[in-house]
Write an enzyme that holds these catalytic residues in place. Sequence first.
Site, mmCIF file in Angstrom:
data_model
loop_
_atom_site.group_PDB
_atom_site.id
_atom_site.type_symbol
_atom_site.label_atom_id
_atom_site.label_comp_id
_atom_site.label_asym_id
_atom_site.label_seq_id
_atom_site.Cartn_x
_atom_site.Cartn_y
_atom_site.Cartn_z
ATOM 1 N N CYS A 24 -9.115 -6.738 -8.126
ATOM 2 C CA CYS A 24 -9.534 -7.980 -7.477
ATOM 3 C C CYS A 24 -8.878 -9.130 -8.219
ATOM 4 O O CYS A 24 -9.229 -9.428 -9.362
ATOM 5 C CB CYS A 24 -11.048 -8.134 -7.493
ATOM 6 S SG CYS A 24 -11.602 -9.665 -6.688
ATOM 7 N N GLU A 73 -6.796 -8.681 -0.454
ATOM 8 C CA GLU A 73 -5.959 -7.596 -0.959
ATOM 9 C C GLU A 73 -4.753 -7.496 -0.043
ATOM 10 O O GLU A 73 -4.806 -7.890 1.130
ATOM 11 C CB GLU A 73 -6.746 -6.283 -1.005
ATOM 12 C CG GLU A 73 -6.092 -5.204 -1.851
ATOM 13 C CD GLU A 73 -5.763 -5.669 -3.259
ATOM 14 O OE1 GLU A 73 -4.568 -5.972 -3.502
ATOM 15 O OE2 GLU A 73 -6.677 -5.755 -4.094
#
Length: 223
Positions: free
Chosen positions: A2, A104
Site C-alpha cells: 500500500c 494499486e
Amino acid sequence: MCGRYALATTAQEMIEHFKLMREVKFQPSFNIAPGRKILNIVELDDGSLKPVNLHWGLVPSWAKDTKNSGHLINARAETVKEKPSFRSAFKHRRCLIPATGFYEWARRDGKQAYNFHRPDHGLFAFAGLWEQWQHETETLYSCTIITTAAAELMQPIHDRMPVIITPGYYRQWLNKAAGADEALELLDNQAYAEMTATPVSDWVNKPGNDGERCVEEVAVKVG
C-alpha cells in the site's frame, strides 16, 4: 503493498465512525503518499481514542537516524510479529489509519490504476503500527500500514494488499492489553467482502495531483 491512498471525508464523519470524543484535525486528500504526516487513531492509557498525525514511514526506536523511513511504509503480516523493526510496535503500539480508498496498479494493463473502496465510498481503516524515535532534542512519531497476501478481489491486480480492520474489531485491535497472538488473528481479509475496485485515470500516478479526478472511474484501455 500500500503506497498511495485517499482520505476524503469530514471531521464529523470521522468522529462518528470512530466514536471519538475529541476534535479531529487532518487535511482531506485523494492522493496521500508516503513521507507525509497522515491521520492515525491510537488508544490512550485511559482507554480513550485519540486522533494524531504521524509520519508515514516507520522509524524504529533503536534506529541511528531517520533516513530509511521510506523503506518501512508497509509491514508484512507474515513477519510483523518477529521482525525487529516492527515486533515491539506490534505488541504495544497498534493503530488504525482511516481511509476512503487506496490505489494499486495492474501492470498487465499498461500499469492501469485501480481504486479500491467501499461501494458507498465511506470510511474504513487500515491496520497500522506506530513508533516513537528520539535522538537528543529531536523526536519523530511515525507509522506503517500492515499488508497481507491478496484476497480474491485483489489477485488480478496485485499479490499484496493492506490489511483492513472491520469496525467491530477496532477496539480489540487497539487494546493495549491484547497480546501479539491475539492481534495476529485479526489480520485476515474478511473486510474485502465489502470492497470493490474501479479503474481510474493516470492522473493519480503523480503524487502531487489531488482532487476528485483521482477517483473518477474510467474505461480500461484494451490493446
